[in-house]
Write a protein that holds these residues in place. Structure first.
Motif, PDB file in Angstrom:
ATOM      1  N   ASP A 101       0.871  -1.312   0.313  1.00  0.00           N
ATOM      2  CA  ASP A 101      -0.219  -0.102  -0.015  1.00  0.00           C
ATOM      3  C   ASP A 101       0.491   0.861  -0.337  1.00  0.00           C
ATOM      4  OD1 ASP A 101      -1.707   2.558   0.003  1.00  0.00           O
ATOM      5  OD2 ASP A 101      -3.238   0.568   1.246  1.00  0.00           O
TER       6      ASP A 101
ATOM      7  N   ASN B 210       0.645   3.920   0.654  1.00  0.00           N
ATOM      8  CA  ASN B 210      -0.084   4.725   1.875  1.00  0.00           C
ATOM      9  C   ASN B 210       0.969   4.275   2.807  1.00  0.00           C
ATOM     10  OD1 ASN B 210      -1.403   7.394   1.088  1.00  0.00           O
ATOM     11  ND2 ASN B 210      -2.962   5.906   0.853  1.00  0.00           N
TER      12      ASN B 210
ATOM     13  N   ASN C  55      -1.579  11.048   3.285  1.00  0.00           N
ATOM     14  CA  ASN C  55      -1.934   9.901   2.603  1.00  0.00           C
ATOM     15  C   ASN C  55      -2.967  10.427   0.801  1.00  0.00           C
ATOM     16  OD1 ASN C  55      -0.808   8.694   4.497  1.00  0.00           O
ATOM     17  ND2 ASN C  55      -2.701   7.903   5.025  1.00  0.00           N
TER      18      ASN C  55
ATOM     19  N   LYS D 166      -5.173   9.797  -1.398  1.00  0.00           N
ATOM     20  CA  LYS D 166      -7.015   9.440  -1.567  1.00  0.00           C
ATOM     21  C   LYS D 166      -7.321   8.436  -2.568  1.00  0.00           C
ATOM     22  CE  LYS D 166      -8.034  14.258  -0.722  1.00  0.00           C
ATOM     23  NZ  LYS D 166      -8.991  15.629  -1.607  1.00  0.00           N
TER      24      LYS D 166
ATOM     25  N   ASN E 281      -4.502   2.684  -0.655  1.00  0.00           N
ATOM     26  CA  ASN E 281      -5.800   2.550   0.574  1.00  0.00           C
ATOM     27  C   ASN E 281      -6.485   1.010   0.171  1.00  0.00           C
ATOM     28  OD1 ASN E 281      -5.591   4.898   1.466  1.00  0.00           O
ATOM     29  ND2 ASN E 281      -6.990   5.425   0.189  1.00  0.00           N
TER      30      ASN E 281
END
Length: 121
Positions: free
Chosen positions: A24, A26, A56, A58, A86
């Motif tokens: 991920d 983020n 982060n 989106k 995410n």
């Protein structure tokens, strides 16, 4: 000797499994980002710098807009290599795999129908 060889092979298989795990964007550190095919040290630093500066990402569109050098084609390749935003792969990539599978039976059915039409004539 055989035990050592089997252990080495088993270790290699386990490490390969970790290499294909989703990363991920983020949550990943630089080492995890570098492990994704298509992301090198410079790109991973740019991703982390942008994430630190503006928070982060989106979604995939936000990721593509904010990180220089990440466009539609590049992000699709990164998603296929295991990068997520995410926890989600790029939607077009996931949809492409589903569509390919869905059209295969229809193509086979139409080929059979064409074959029958040719034989009866």
């Amino acid at each position: 000797m055989l035990k050592k060889l089997l252990f080495a092979v088993a270790s290699m298989i386990v490490t390969m499994g970790f290499a294909f795990a989703d990363v991920d964007v983020n949550k990943a550190d630089q080492a995890a980002l570098d492990g994704v095919k298509g992301i090198g040290p410079a790109k991973s630093k740019a991703i982390i710098a942008e994430r630190s500066k503006n928070g982060n990402f989106k979604d995939w569109a936000d990721f593509e807009t904010r990180v220089k050098g990440i466009g539609d084609k590049n992000s699709a390749k990164l998603s296929q290599a295991g990068l997520t935003v995410n926890g989600q792969p790029k939607p077009a990539v996931a949809g492409a795999a589903v569509n390919t599978t869905a059209t295969a039976p229809a193509t086979a059915a139409s080929a059979k129908a064409t074959s029958k039409d040719t034989k009866t004539k």
